[in-house]
Design an enzyme around this catalytic site. Structure first.
Site, PDB file in Angstrom:
ATOM      1  N   LYS A  72     122.612  95.731  28.683  1.00 49.47           N
ATOM      2  CA  LYS A  72     122.460  94.279  28.524  1.00 49.47           C
ATOM      3  C   LYS A  72     121.430  93.967  27.429  1.00 49.47           C
ATOM      4  CE  LYS A  72     125.483  92.785  31.519  1.00 49.47           C
ATOM      5  NZ  LYS A  72     126.751  92.214  31.018  1.00 49.47           N
TER       6      LYS A  72
ATOM      7  N   GLY B 159     137.631  89.340  37.910  1.00 51.84           N
ATOM      8  CA  GLY B 159     136.374  89.670  38.578  1.00 51.84           C
ATOM      9  C   GLY B 159     135.753  88.491  39.319  1.00 51.84           C
ATOM     10  N   GLN B 160     134.548  88.718  39.830  1.00 56.20           N
ATOM     11  CA  GLN B 160     133.872  87.696  40.648  1.00 56.20           C
ATOM     12  C   GLN B 160     133.686  86.400  39.857  1.00 56.20           C
ATOM     13  OE1 GLN B 160     129.744  88.334  41.639  1.00 56.20           O
ATOM     14  NE2 GLN B 160     129.804  86.908  43.366  1.00 56.20           N
TER      15      GLN B 160
ATOM     16  N   TYR C  33     122.500  99.914  33.238  1.00 60.78           N
ATOM     17  CA  TYR C  33     123.077  98.563  33.119  1.00 60.78           C
ATOM     18  C   TYR C  33     122.133  97.661  32.305  1.00 60.78           C
ATOM     19  CZ  TYR C  33     124.719  93.975  34.881  1.00 60.78           C
ATOM     20  OH  TYR C  33     125.181  92.680  35.020  1.00 60.78           O
TER      21      TYR C  33
ATOM     22  N   GLY D  95     138.272  90.149  31.630  1.00 60.26           N
ATOM     23  CA  GLY D  95     137.601  90.385  32.906  1.00 60.26           C
ATOM     24  C   GLY D  95     137.840  89.215  33.859  1.00 60.26           C
TER      25      GLY D  95
ATOM     26  N   ASP E 137     142.699  91.194  32.121  1.00 58.26           N
ATOM     27  CA  ASP E 137     141.856  92.135  32.871  1.00 58.26           C
ATOM     28  C   ASP E 137     142.585  93.469  32.910  1.00 58.26           C
ATOM     29  OD1 ASP E 137     140.434  93.465  35.215  1.00 58.26           O
ATOM     30  OD2 ASP E 137     139.431  91.527  35.249  1.00 58.26           O
TER      31      ASP E 137
ATOM     32  N   ASP F 283     143.068  95.889  28.098  1.00 60.32           N
ATOM     33  CA  ASP F 283     141.838  96.685  28.126  1.00 60.32           C
ATOM     34  C   ASP F 283     141.006  96.312  26.907  1.00 60.32           C
ATOM     35  OD1 ASP F 283     139.895  98.608  28.080  1.00 60.32           O
ATOM     36  OD2 ASP F 283     141.255 100.306  28.408  1.00 60.32           O
TER      37      ASP F 283
END
Ligand code: NAD
Ligand code: SER
Length: 321
Positions: free
Chosen positions: A147, A11-12, A143, A8, A34, A52
């Site tokens: 988590k 991402g941000q 979500y 990932g 990613d 992936d």
């Protein structure tokens, strides 16, 4: 010598974390992966590959081939997007984590894992102010459910198999280098882009929606600090609370007006308001401060200046705040 895999990385968080980890561990030892291509910065400074996390065969092969010792698993569907595709979000968020935990259990070289949790583990029945480390956690978003389940799996793999998985309940993270990926706290980034672009922002949360937030450099510092802490100091094997600041859209708007007096804001709350209403307003992170010397540097004023300067530069505007 550490050999680090980031899943990932485009991402941000990943796009900034990769750069910091490469400074510490050497460019060639930090592998950015990613589903999509990362920034030029990341592609030009070290190894990267499309990968992936759900493709378990390729993932295991990658980890063995590159002799990976630590994994930062950041790939997930965030809160706003997850509500649009609940079962897909469950699948990506849970299978991804279980693939990583399982391979850490089986592959001896892999010594440590980081996987982020979120303030989304909390729900409407949680105390909203100064939310304690251990308290009621009854999330009502898909979500948040992923988590909370993820936290339980991390603790289970530690207790049952000795997998050294570490986690933080990140608050909303603010940064300008990579735009956020579909969360409820994204307004606190968008507002700066719109302030620079058109001096006006229509906010998807109500003006007095207080949420816990943090500037990205503090979150990255905290993450690396947690990962570098000796094993016997880690007392929380689910996920550590991380507070930072607490502010509402009206507070950010007021701060921006100090630098751009013409800036205006209006409010058109959408489905994300209902998500934000279930989350804490502020977080007690005293356990993290005690266990691994967490320190936060960036407050709302400092963050506003960094964001306005960073976004202005991104758009090639010669502004200095
Ligand atoms: P992001 O959406 O910006 O980045 C996630 C990255 O994962 C994307 O680049 C995406 O392409 C990649 N990805 C998605 N599915 C993948 C797959 N199957 N295999 C490989 N890569 C895949 O998210 P972010 O803000 O960087 O968040 C990273 C993690 O931190 C997530 O677990 C998120 O839940 C958590 N978190 C973020 C925040 C925040 O405010 N940004 C707050 C709390 C927790
Ligand atoms: N910033 C994240 C979101 O809004 C919190 O986990 O989804």
């Amino acid at each position: 010598m550490e050999r680090i895999l980031i899943i990932g990385a485009a991402g941000q968080i990943g796009s900034e974390l990769t750069v910091e980890l490469r400074k510490i561990y050497g460019n060639e030892n930090v592998f950015a992966t990613d589903l999509k291509e990362p920034s030029e910065d990341i592609k030009n400074s070290g190894p990267w590959e499309i990968l992936d996390v759900l493709d378990v065969k390729r993932l295991v092969h990658f980890v063995i081939r590159h002799k990976i010792t630590q994994i930062y698993h950041l790939a997930a569907v965030l809160s706003g997007n997850a509500e649009k595709i609940p079962m897909q979000a469950w699948h990506i968020n849970m299978e991804g984590l279980l693939n990583v935990l399982d391979l850490a259990k089986e592959i001896e070289d892999v010594k440590r894992i980081f996987w982020p949790s979120s303030i989304a583990v909390f729900g409407p029945s949680t105390p909203k102010d100064n939310t304690p480390q251990t308290t009621i956690a009854e999330p009502t978003t898909v979500y948040g459910i992923t988590k909370l389940a993820g936290e339980r799996w991390c603790e289970y793999y530690w207790k049952r198999y000795g997998v050294d998985a570490r986690s933080i309940r990140y608050p909303g993270l603010i940064s300008y280098k990579t735009e956020p990926g579909g969360g409820t706290t994204d307004y606190a980034v968008e507002i700066f882009y719109e302030a620079i672009r058109q001096k006006h922002y229509t906010c998807f949360l109500k003006e007095d929606t207080y949420l816990p937030m943090m500037y990205m450099s503090d979150a990255i510092k905290a993450t690396i600090q947690l990962m570098q802490t000796e094993q016997d100091k880690i007392t929380v094997r689910s996920a550590y609370n991380l507070g930072g600041m607490s502010f509402a859209p009206k507070d950010v708007a007021e701060k921006i007006k100090q630098y751009i007096p013409e800036f205006t804001i209006d409010y058109k709350p959408d489905f994300r308001q209902a998500i934000a209403d279930t989350w804490p307003r502020s977080i007690d992170d005293s356990v993290a401060r005690r266990d691994w010397n967490l320190e936060i540097d960036v407050d709302l004023d400092k963050m506003t200046k960094i964001m306005l300067n960073g976004v202005a530069e991104k758009f090639g505007k010669k502004l200095r705040f």
